[in-house]
Scaffold this active site. Structure first.
Site, mmCIF file in Angstrom:
data_model
loop_
_atom_site.group_PDB
_atom_site.id
_atom_site.type_symbol
_atom_site.label_atom_id
_atom_site.label_comp_id
_atom_site.label_asym_id
_atom_site.label_seq_id
_atom_site.Cartn_x
_atom_site.Cartn_y
_atom_site.Cartn_z
ATOM 1 C CG ASP A 274 -1.843 1.098 1.372
ATOM 2 O OD1 ASP A 274 -2.797 1.093 0.579
ATOM 3 O OD2 ASP A 274 -1.673 1.986 2.228
ATOM 4 C CD GLU B 21 -2.123 2.617 -3.551
ATOM 5 O OE1 GLU B 21 -3.220 3.099 -3.842
ATOM 6 O OE2 GLU B 21 -1.683 2.619 -2.393
HETATM 7 C C1 GLC Z 1 -4.127 3.168 -0.564
HETATM 8 C C2 GLC Z 1 -5.384 2.332 -0.406
HETATM 9 C C3 GLC Z 1 -6.505 3.237 0.034
HETATM 10 C C4 GLC Z 1 -6.125 3.827 1.366
HETATM 11 C C5 GLC Z 1 -4.757 4.520 1.296
HETATM 12 C C6 GLC Z 1 -4.223 4.787 2.668
HETATM 13 O O1 GLC Z 1 -4.247 4.123 -1.550
HETATM 14 O O2 GLC Z 1 -5.656 1.659 -1.604
HETATM 15 O O3 GLC Z 1 -7.728 2.563 0.114
HETATM 16 O O4 GLC Z 1 -7.084 4.762 1.755
HETATM 17 O O5 GLC Z 1 -3.785 3.735 0.663
HETATM 18 O O6 GLC Z 1 -3.788 3.602 3.268
#
Ligand code: GLC
Length: 567
Positions: free
Chosen positions: A208, A267
């Site tokens: 994440d 991500e």
């Molecule tokens: C990422 C997740 C999202 C979350 C953010 C903070 O973007 O996909 O859902 O709110 O991180 O952890």
């Protein structure tokens, strides 16, 4: 080593696989409390396996106050009681394995919850070594250290109660304090935790918000952006710092994922062309990264939903194609149509009259043969559209509430702001999975935590099981076709090339290996289109009324799609 596409590739166990994302809160509730859970997932493992996917990513299931639906972790080694127990999780792993499914977890390590013991200690005791695990920084003249704005609105700095002029950093909500990754003792603790899960049998992680771990620790901030209040989005810092991330990420990999050959998908957004190669590929920090190029052309450098353009098929295509071309030489990206942070693709990228099963199938066809590891988000395989929320109070997501108020401040009426949330909100993909046409779509016997979709009658898995022409069965056929030994090496390793001649509302590309060429096409225009192929070309699969190949001329009616081998 095998020479394919344009780059030599070392074969890995996850090459050629397809992944499926579960948002556990909304997948399947087994105990009637209105929230999905692990036993619900176990119940549906057979369904997941029947899709033909290989990897399941489960969004966070750890102990959490759920300010951000579990992306605020208070204990990384305990399952939230809302979802079940560690025993349930171990059972899930065993049963998934029996079905040939790999399970990956969500690793939220840029930040934790403000309820995590490390942060509670750091906050309550100025002398505690835990203070160094976070960013506690002095402000200037009664103002925060810099002007950066959090992803969920407001300053990234929160005042520390009871202390003079001191703030802590949170790139997301104030309940999500950022870890200080430059502290080696903190890193050790994170590595231990990761290895603990790998020892338990997870196959890897979705990682994440990882680009946010790099910081400019001078905390100078950035010139104000268009929001007009003197602040600048924290995300704007990432492109300046992305090149420093591998220093931290190489160590992370060496101490955890690397030696265990785990699969990692990050991500990671805001990566310039000069750094992508460091993130993916044989020596990359990760196995793969999600391709957010299309998404970034909507939200990057824009102050809020009110300034986002409506998605179009051209925008989706151009974003994906630009990354596909780069990935030929670099490694594998993870293409996606939607996830738990984005609206449903059918509603977002297609025109209103195309938001139906035909449109969903056409999108699916051109999505499933892109180069990389495709991630399907729960409900996508049913062609789920974005639901319609009737009032702002029906939304749960904290970002949506921030964006709604931002839109009002910008001058939109409440009706206009609500309509905007119905286009962009993260909750549009978070409504419950639709299993059957019963109350709450078979998701729960209780009251669902978020309103269910209004189109349960059409968009439900049970009805689609029995319909050979359903979106669900189209996804299954596409995944089966990817595995056909005749074309599988081409689908996995083949070079990607755009077929450009067809216009802005057509997605068409080819994949090439030494012995096979396939062409994948879908027509999102309102006119019939024709392509000239070679006379021996053959249709492997098609969707919609009117995908015909005669004497080397391929004709596609509106919303038809097909996969063809070219001899
Ligand atoms: C990422 C997740 C999202 C979350 C953010 C903070 O973007 O996909 O859902 O709110 O991180 O952890």
């Amino acid at each position: 080593m095998t020479e394919v596409g344009t780059a030599p590739v070392v074969k890995r166990w996850w090459h050629g696989m397809v992944a499926y994302q579960i948002y556990p809160r909304s997948f399947k509730d087994s105990n009637g409390d209105g929230v999905g859970d692990l036993r619900g997932i176990i119940e549906k493992l057979g369904y997941i396996a029947s899709l033909g996917v290989d990897i399941i990513w489960i969004s966070p299931i750890f102990v959490s106050p759920f300010i951000d639906n579990g992306y605020d972790v208070a204990d990384y080694r305990k399952i939230s009681p809302v979802y079940g127990t560690l025993e349930d999780f171990d059972e899930l792993l065993v049963k998934a394995k029996e079905l040939g499914l790999y399970v990956i977890l969500d690793l939220v390590i840029n930040h934790c919850s403000d309820q995590h013991p490390l942060f509670r200690k750091a906050l309550s005791d100025p002398q505690a070594p835990e203070r160094e695990f976070f960013y506690f920084v002095k402000g200037h003249n009664d103002a925060p250290p810099d002007n950066l704005r959090s992803y969920f609105g407001g300053s990234v700095w929160e005042r520390v109660p009871g202390e003079d002029n001191l703030y802590y950093l949170h790139t997301y909500a104030k309940e999500q304090p950022d870890f200080n990754w430059y502290n080696p003792r903190l890193r050790e603790r994170i590595y231990e935790m990761i290895n603990w899960w790998l020892d338990r049998g997870v196959a890897g992680f979705r990682i994440d918000a990882i680009m946010n771990i790099v910081k400019d620790t001078s905390f100078k901030g950035l010139p104000p952006d268009e929001q007009g209040d003197g602040s600048c989005a924290a995300a704007a810092l990432i492109p300046h710092l992305a090149y420093t991330a591998p220093m931290l990420l190489d160590e992370l990999k060496a101490r955890t994922f690397g030696p265990r050959d785990a699969f990692t998908v990050a991500e990671a957004f805001g990566l310039g062309d000069d750094v992508i190669g460091r993130f993916i590929g044989d020596d990359g920090c990760f196995s793969t990264v999600f391709d957010f190029t299309a998404r970034q052309s909507i939200d990057q450098d824009r102050p809020g939903y009110y300034a986002y353009p409506q998605g179009t098929i051209k925008l989706y295509r151009d974003g994906n194609f630009s990354m596909q071309k780069k990935s030929n030489a670099l490694g594998f990206v993870a293409p996606l149509l939607e996830n738990h942070d984005e609206p449903r693709a059918v509603s977002f990228y297609l025109k209103p009259h195309q938001r139906n099963a035909q449109g969903a199938k056409a999108l699916a066809t051109v999505f499933m043969f892109l180069r990389g590891i495709p991630f399907i988000y729960q409900g996508q395989e049913l062609g789920m559209t974005s639901p319609k929320f009737e009032s702002i109070d029906e939304f749960d997501d904290l970002q949506t509430h921030d964006e709604y108020h931002k839109a009002l401040r910008h001058g939109l009426t409440p009706q206009e702001a609500l309509a905007l949330m119905n286009v962009h909100s993260r909750d549009l993909s978070r409504t419950p999975m639709i299993w059957d046409d019963g109350p709450a779509g078979g998701f729960t016997t209780g009251t669902p935590w978020i309103r269910p979709h209004q189109d349960i009658a059409i968009l439900n898995a049970r009805a689609q099981e029995c319909d050979p022409a359903s979106v669900l069965n189209h996804y299954r056929a596409l995944i089966r076709l990817r595995r056909d030994p005749q074309i599988a090496p081409c689908v996995t390793y083949g070079r990607f090339e755009e077929v450009a001649e067809a216009g802005d509302e057509v997605i068409c590309y080819r994949r090439f290996s030494e012995s096979v060429t396939i062409e994948v096409a879908a027509n999102f225009s309102d006119e019939e289109i024709k392509f000239r192929l070679t006379p021996d070309s053959q249709v492997l699969l098609s969707s919609g009324d009117g995908a015909n190949l005669n004497d080397g001329i391929l004709t596609l009616a509106p919303l038809a799609s097909c996969v063809v081998t070219i001899k």
